[in-house]
Design a protein around this motif. Structure first.
Motif, short mmCIF file in Angstrom:
data_model
loop_
_atom_site.label_atom_id
_atom_site.label_comp_id
_atom_site.label_asym_id
_atom_site.label_seq_id
_atom_site.Cartn_x
_atom_site.Cartn_y
_atom_site.Cartn_z
N HIS A 135 0.82 -1.22 0.00
CA HIS A 135 0.00 0.00 0.00
C HIS A 135 0.85 1.27 0.00
O HIS A 135 0.67 2.14 -0.85
CB HIS A 135 -0.94 0.00 1.21
CG HIS A 135 -1.80 1.21 1.30
ND1 HIS A 135 -2.73 1.55 0.33
CD2 HIS A 135 -1.89 2.18 2.24
CE1 HIS A 135 -3.33 2.66 0.67
NE2 HIS A 135 -2.83 3.07 1.83
N LEU A 140 -0.41 0.71 -4.04
CA LEU A 140 -1.66 0.03 -4.37
C LEU A 140 -2.76 0.48 -3.41
O LEU A 140 -2.50 0.78 -2.25
CB LEU A 140 -1.48 -1.49 -4.27
CG LEU A 140 -0.45 -2.13 -5.19
CD1 LEU A 140 -0.40 -3.64 -4.93
CD2 LEU A 140 -0.77 -1.87 -6.64
N SER A 141 -3.98 0.49 -3.90
CA SER A 141 -5.13 0.82 -3.04
C SER A 141 -5.42 -0.37 -2.13
O SER A 141 -4.92 -1.48 -2.36
CB SER A 141 -6.36 1.13 -3.89
OG SER A 141 -6.81 -0.06 -4.52
N HIS A 142 -6.25 -0.15 -1.12
CA HIS A 142 -6.61 -1.25 -0.23
C HIS A 142 -7.27 -2.39 -1.01
O HIS A 142 -7.02 -3.56 -0.74
CB HIS A 142 -7.53 -0.75 0.87
CG HIS A 142 -6.82 0.02 1.93
ND1 HIS A 142 -7.41 0.34 3.12
CD2 HIS A 142 -5.56 0.53 2.01
CE1 HIS A 142 -6.57 1.02 3.87
NE2 HIS A 142 -5.45 1.17 3.21
N THR A 143 -8.12 -2.03 -1.97
CA THR A 143 -8.81 -3.04 -2.77
C THR A 143 -7.80 -3.84 -3.59
O THR A 143 -7.91 -5.07 -3.70
CB THR A 143 -9.84 -2.36 -3.70
OG1 THR A 143 -10.74 -1.58 -2.89
CG2 THR A 143 -10.61 -3.37 -4.50
N GLU A 144 -6.82 -3.17 -4.19
CA GLU A 144 -5.80 -3.86 -4.99
C GLU A 144 -4.92 -4.76 -4.12
O GLU A 144 -4.57 -5.87 -4.53
CB GLU A 144 -4.93 -2.84 -5.73
CG GLU A 144 -5.67 -2.07 -6.80
CD GLU A 144 -4.90 -0.86 -7.32
OE1 GLU A 144 -5.11 -0.52 -8.51
OE2 GLU A 144 -4.12 -0.26 -6.55
N ARG A 153 -10.87 -6.76 2.12
CA ARG A 153 -10.47 -5.36 2.28
C ARG A 153 -10.37 -5.01 3.76
O ARG A 153 -9.50 -4.27 4.19
CB ARG A 153 -11.47 -4.45 1.57
CG ARG A 153 -11.03 -3.01 1.47
CD ARG A 153 -11.91 -2.25 0.49
NE ARG A 153 -11.36 -0.95 0.22
CZ ARG A 153 -11.57 0.12 0.99
NH1 ARG A 153 -12.32 0.02 2.06
NH2 ARG A 153 -11.04 1.28 0.68
N GLU A 157 -7.28 -3.42 5.94
CA GLU A 157 -7.40 -2.29 6.86
C GLU A 157 -6.88 -2.65 8.25
O GLU A 157 -6.21 -1.85 8.90
CB GLU A 157 -8.84 -1.81 6.92
CG GLU A 157 -9.29 -1.17 5.61
CD GLU A 157 -10.79 -0.95 5.51
OE1 GLU A 157 -11.54 -1.40 6.41
OE2 GLU A 157 -11.21 -0.36 4.51
#
Length: 173
Positions: A135, A140-144, A153, A157
């Motif tokens: 991240h 990268l996003s949390h979803t990725e 997800r 987190e």
């Protein structure tokens, strides 16, 4: 000035929607709250006789306040950049701004801080470290991250929360 007596209830009725609207445009909940406070003051100053559609008025006014803040921020950035350039000699033909700070001391401090951060990241639990690196380092996003590691997800987190708590503790020492 004659203020609409229903304004407080109308404002409260649309407040959550207005907050989402402003937060989506500013990206900052605190700034959105400030804008809503300013909106409340502006709406309270509007004569009731001139406003027929309060919901439209509130959303238009909120959007106008966002635009005003963006313009003010741009003016401030231009003013600050101009001041910095004049202070550091760019106006006198220099092509680069020279940092007036004591460079060797700052370089040593930055190197020590980087080492502390690297050690703190290395000491993270394995899952939290993988999520943190994907991240924060790889962007990268949390979803990725969740898709790449095949976790939820929410799991991402939670790993990030563990990593940030650990790093705050490690770097505060």
């Amino acid at each position: 000035m004659n203020v609409d007596p229903e304004l407080p209830s109308l404002f409260e009725h649309h407040r959550a929607e207005l907050l989402r609207f402003v937060t989506a445009r500013t990206g900052d909940v605190a700034e959105a709250e400030d804008i809503l406070q300013e909106l409340w003051l502006r709406a309270g100053a509007a004569p009731a006789a001139t406003v027929e559609h309060w919901r439209a008025y509130l959303f238009r006014s909120a959007n106008n306040l966002i635009i005003d803040r963006v313009r003010a921020r741009r003016r401030r950035e231009l003013r600050d950049r101009t001041w910095t350039e004049s202070l550091h000699g760019v106006a006198f033909g220099m092509t680069e701004i020279v940092d007036p700070a004591d460079a060797p001391d700052h370089a040593i401090e930055a190197d020590q801080e980087a080492r502390r951060l690297a050690a703190a990241i290395a000491a993270l639990p394995a899952g939290a470290r993988r999520v943190f690196e994907l991240h924060k380092v790889d962007g990268l996003s949390h979803t990725e991250v969740a898709a790449r590691l095949r976790i939820s997800r929410s799991g991402v987190e939670k790993h990030m929360a563990v990593a940030m708590k650990h790093l705050r503790r490690a770097l505060a020492d």
